[in-house]
Design a protein around this motif. Structure first.
Motif, PDB file in Angstrom:
ATOM      1  N   TYR A  36      22.723  43.872  42.039  1.00  8.44           N
ATOM      2  CA  TYR A  36      22.973  42.519  41.534  1.00  8.44           C
ATOM      3  C   TYR A  36      23.471  42.472  40.092  1.00  8.44           C
ATOM      4  O   TYR A  36      23.593  41.384  39.534  1.00  8.44           O
ATOM      5  CB  TYR A  36      21.685  41.687  41.634  1.00  8.44           C
ATOM      6  CG  TYR A  36      21.054  41.681  43.000  1.00  8.44           C
ATOM      7  CD1 TYR A  36      21.811  41.377  44.129  1.00  8.44           C
ATOM      8  CD2 TYR A  36      19.705  41.986  43.177  1.00  8.44           C
ATOM      9  CE1 TYR A  36      21.243  41.379  45.388  1.00  8.44           C
ATOM     10  CE2 TYR A  36      19.127  41.977  44.431  1.00  8.44           C
ATOM     11  CZ  TYR A  36      19.906  41.682  45.540  1.00  8.44           C
ATOM     12  OH  TYR A  36      19.328  41.688  46.781  1.00  8.44           O
ATOM     13  N   TYR A 106      16.892  38.624  46.396  1.00  9.11           N
ATOM     14  CA  TYR A 106      17.052  38.337  44.975  1.00  9.11           C
ATOM     15  C   TYR A 106      15.727  38.278  44.223  1.00  9.11           C
ATOM     16  O   TYR A 106      15.681  38.487  43.018  1.00  9.11           O
ATOM     17  CB  TYR A 106      17.786  37.007  44.795  1.00  9.11           C
ATOM     18  CG  TYR A 106      19.191  37.010  45.330  1.00  9.11           C
ATOM     19  CD1 TYR A 106      20.083  38.017  44.977  1.00  9.11           C
ATOM     20  CD2 TYR A 106      19.641  36.005  46.188  1.00  9.11           C
ATOM     21  CE1 TYR A 106      21.379  38.032  45.459  1.00  9.11           C
ATOM     22  CE2 TYR A 106      20.937  36.005  46.677  1.00  9.11           C
ATOM     23  CZ  TYR A 106      21.807  37.013  46.319  1.00  9.11           C
ATOM     24  OH  TYR A 106      23.086  37.020  46.796  1.00  9.11           O
ATOM     25  N   LEU A 147      23.139  32.342  30.473  1.00  2.00           N
ATOM     26  CA  LEU A 147      23.438  33.767  30.278  1.00  2.00           C
ATOM     27  C   LEU A 147      24.353  34.008  29.076  1.00  2.00           C
ATOM     28  O   LEU A 147      24.565  35.162  28.679  1.00  2.00           O
ATOM     29  CB  LEU A 147      24.112  34.337  31.537  1.00  2.00           C
ATOM     30  CG  LEU A 147      23.272  34.332  32.811  1.00  2.00           C
ATOM     31  CD1 LEU A 147      24.115  34.745  34.015  1.00  2.00           C
ATOM     32  CD2 LEU A 147      22.067  35.265  32.676  1.00  2.00           C
ATOM     33  N   ASN A 154      26.512  41.446  34.475  1.00  5.92           N
ATOM     34  CA  ASN A 154      27.399  40.700  35.388  1.00  5.92           C
ATOM     35  C   ASN A 154      28.747  40.572  34.686  1.00  5.92           C
ATOM     36  O   ASN A 154      28.989  39.597  33.965  1.00  5.92           O
ATOM     37  CB  ASN A 154      26.815  39.324  35.707  1.00  5.92           C
ATOM     38  CG  ASN A 154      25.790  39.356  36.840  1.00  5.92           C
ATOM     39  OD1 ASN A 154      25.510  38.329  37.459  1.00  5.92           O
ATOM     40  ND2 ASN A 154      25.223  40.518  37.113  1.00  5.92           N
TER      41      ASN A 154
ATOM     42  N   LEU B 156      23.096  37.532  38.911  1.00  8.51           N
ATOM     43  CA  LEU B 156      21.988  37.183  38.010  1.00  8.51           C
ATOM     44  C   LEU B 156      21.548  35.728  38.167  1.00  8.51           C
ATOM     45  O   LEU B 156      20.358  35.420  38.055  1.00  8.51           O
ATOM     46  CB  LEU B 156      22.383  37.437  36.553  1.00  8.51           C
ATOM     47  CG  LEU B 156      22.167  38.868  36.072  1.00  8.51           C
ATOM     48  CD1 LEU B 156      22.755  39.052  34.673  1.00  8.51           C
ATOM     49  CD2 LEU B 156      20.677  39.207  36.072  1.00  8.51           C
ATOM     50  N   GLU B 157      22.480  34.833  38.428  1.00  5.36           N
ATOM     51  CA  GLU B 157      22.089  33.426  38.600  1.00  5.36           C
ATOM     52  C   GLU B 157      21.117  33.284  39.766  1.00  5.36           C
ATOM     53  O   GLU B 157      20.124  32.561  39.686  1.00  5.36           O
ATOM     54  CB  GLU B 157      23.335  32.563  38.837  1.00  5.36           C
ATOM     55  CG  GLU B 157      24.231  32.470  37.615  1.00  5.36           C
ATOM     56  CD  GLU B 157      25.568  31.791  37.900  1.00  5.36           C
ATOM     57  OE1 GLU B 157      26.117  31.186  36.985  1.00  5.36           O
ATOM     58  OE2 GLU B 157      26.063  31.882  39.048  1.00  5.36           O
ATOM     59  N   GLN B 158      21.425  33.979  40.856  1.00  2.00           N
ATOM     60  CA  GLN B 158      20.544  33.893  42.030  1.00  2.00           C
ATOM     61  C   GLN B 158      19.194  34.544  41.752  1.00  2.00           C
ATOM     62  O   GLN B 158      18.161  34.061  42.214  1.00  2.00           O
ATOM     63  CB  GLN B 158      21.207  34.555  43.245  1.00  2.00           C
ATOM     64  CG  GLN B 158      22.329  33.737  43.882  1.00  2.00           C
ATOM     65  CD  GLN B 158      23.633  33.802  43.115  1.00  2.00           C
ATOM     66  OE1 GLN B 158      23.789  34.534  42.139  1.00  2.00           O
ATOM     67  NE2 GLN B 158      24.608  33.012  43.544  1.00  2.00           N
ATOM     68  N   LEU B 160      17.661  34.755  38.849  1.00  2.00           N
ATOM     69  CA  LEU B 160      16.870  33.852  37.989  1.00  2.00           C
ATOM     70  C   LEU B 160      16.379  32.644  38.783  1.00  2.00           C
ATOM     71  O   LEU B 160      15.232  32.208  38.625  1.00  2.00           O
ATOM     72  CB  LEU B 160      17.702  33.407  36.783  1.00  2.00           C
ATOM     73  CG  LEU B 160      18.098  34.525  35.822  1.00  2.00           C
ATOM     74  CD1 LEU B 160      18.936  33.976  34.671  1.00  2.00           C
ATOM     75  CD2 LEU B 160      16.862  35.240  35.269  1.00  2.00           C
TER      76      LEU B 160
END
Lengths: 293, 293
Positions: A36, A106, A147, A154, B156-158, B160
């Motif tokens: 990820y 996730y 972020l 990412n 990363l969004e998922q 978090l």
């Protein structure tokens, strides 16, 4: 294989991998960094075996880890590993920290053991004496305040933009299709943010200006040095503001301050204010003195 | 270690790693998947050793690889490895593809040799009989049309948002602080997009609606099944549209169609239209029949 200690070569990348406090042979296929991009990294310039900006890099790594909820290894252990890899020499040092091995899905594991990698790389080639040739990238930076500023893993936007910058230019005259040295990126809102791997400063009205990094972009360590040591501030800017500037430079913690000579059809001669800033920088941070032609 | 073949256990994840056509022991520490999330992945449900939606997953993986400029391994070899891992059983299968080992820096190598990992994982637990409890996440999805729809590795969004969904609810009554089963995410523009690892459908005016995934979100394989087999379309929706819907479900290619029972203070009983859709789905894709209570 980049893994393992190769003590005889300074040109070959060398990496050491840890899980928590324990050194391991390799990255696990179930590492969440791989799955990820669930991690942060720092890239430092080391000079005679020392990293002059270590504290600033470590502080940013900690900020990023806190924002992502990543556990952080002991600084002393990471620094010891870095020193051993450097062997008193000049090099680029990279520290990568991930959330470690996790199950599929996730949801972060409750008791994550971080993976961290310290690697040593050759110094980049000296920048072109005449200054950088840069171009506008089509790939834009999405606005994600959660972020922004962090040096997280990412980085697909930067990868895609960098691939563009390395292709023959389409916004340059047809006689001039050499690949660019770097690419400038806008946010999806159309504001100028940075280069793919460097921050951007422009000289206007006798002062240096750099875009804020609160919506996207990275809060660079060299950028912070400029903001602290030069008459400089943050300003939202459009592409035309960059093209109309009196001078432009890019900066990062590996290559220092890099004058821009050309952007699309705009050319800049060396500006005395930029030369003065570079001299001040080289005096303050000797690691970068070699980069000053 | 998840790497290596462990042929005796169906519960332990098993992974095999390849560079190009060649099987290797482990992930290289310089893999660009690890450094930048420079890759794509697919997660499939396998039924009696077969992946009924393989073709759709492979097509999406190819679309993602094309958008990122990643080389793609031979489908037949990947499928053979997957079949060998499955051994005729039910499991979750994951295929990860990265740009492979690269130097330091965002620029993609000119002759990248892809890294790919096929791993086998246990089936997830059956969904709660009463339906899912979901909540709104604070973490939003940035709008990036260049990556929207793809199942890339910048997640990363998922991560978090999923961490939020697993925390005690702050938007639920204080007597009801169990972790949620999933979290719903808005775009930074405030539109509803999806759950962290599933697409979202709502029933309104006798038709199913799902948000478009042209700005962010993933073009799910199960979502595509619903759009093709039910009276369903795409519609931009606000949180209040979801809360006012006659029925709500989440769906993905591992868990199928999952009725939502509760969102914040809103509760839904089972709707006959949703039960009919689930029956149609189980009949059409027997891999998911077991999930139907």
């Amino acid at each position: 294989m980049a893994t393992g200690q190769q003590r005889d070569s300074t040109a070959t990348p060398v990496a050491r991998v840890f899980r928590g406090e324990r050194e391991v042979e390799a990255i696990d296929a179930a590492d969440r960094g791989l799955a990820y991009g669930d991690g942060v990294f720092e890239t430092l310039r080391a000079h005679r075996g020392d990293a002059p900006w270590w504290d600033a890099h470590w502080a940013r790594l900690r900020r990023g880890a806190r924002a992502l909820g990543l556990p952080v290894p002991e600084e002393a252990q990471v620094r010891d590993v870095a020193c051993a890899l450097l062997r008193g020499e000049d090099a680029v040092l990279k520290v990568l920290l991930t959330r470690g091995v996790g199950g599929r899905g996730y949801a972060p594991p409750h008791a994550a053991v971080p993976t961290w990698v310290v690697s040593r790389h050759p110094l980049p080639p000296a920048p072109p004496e005449a200054g950088l040739r840069v171009r506008w990238c089509h790939t834009r930076l999405a606005i994600q305040p959660g972020l922004a500023g962090l040096k997280h893993c990412n980085r697909l936007e930067q990868v895609l933009a960098r691939a563009e910058a390395g292709m023959p230019g389409t916004d340059a005259p047809s006689s001039d299709e050499r690949p660019s040295d770097e690419g400038l990126m806008l946010s999806t809102a159309g504001d100028v943010i940075s280069a793919t791997s460097a921050n951007l400063f422009v000289l206007r009205d006798g002062q240096w200006w750099t875009p804020p990094v609160t919506g996207c972009g990275v809060a660079g360590i060299c950028r912070a040095w400029v903001l602290a040591h030069a008459p400089a501030g943050e300003a939202v800017m459009a592409p035309r503001d960059v093209e109309a500037a009196d001078a432009v430079f890019l900066c990062n913690a590996v290559r220092g301050i890099l004058p821009v000579a050309r952007l699309a059809t705009r050319c800049w001669a060396r500006h005395p204010r930029l030369e003065a800033l570079r001299a001040q920088f080289a005096a303050d941070v000797p690691a970068f003195a070699l980069e000053t032609p």
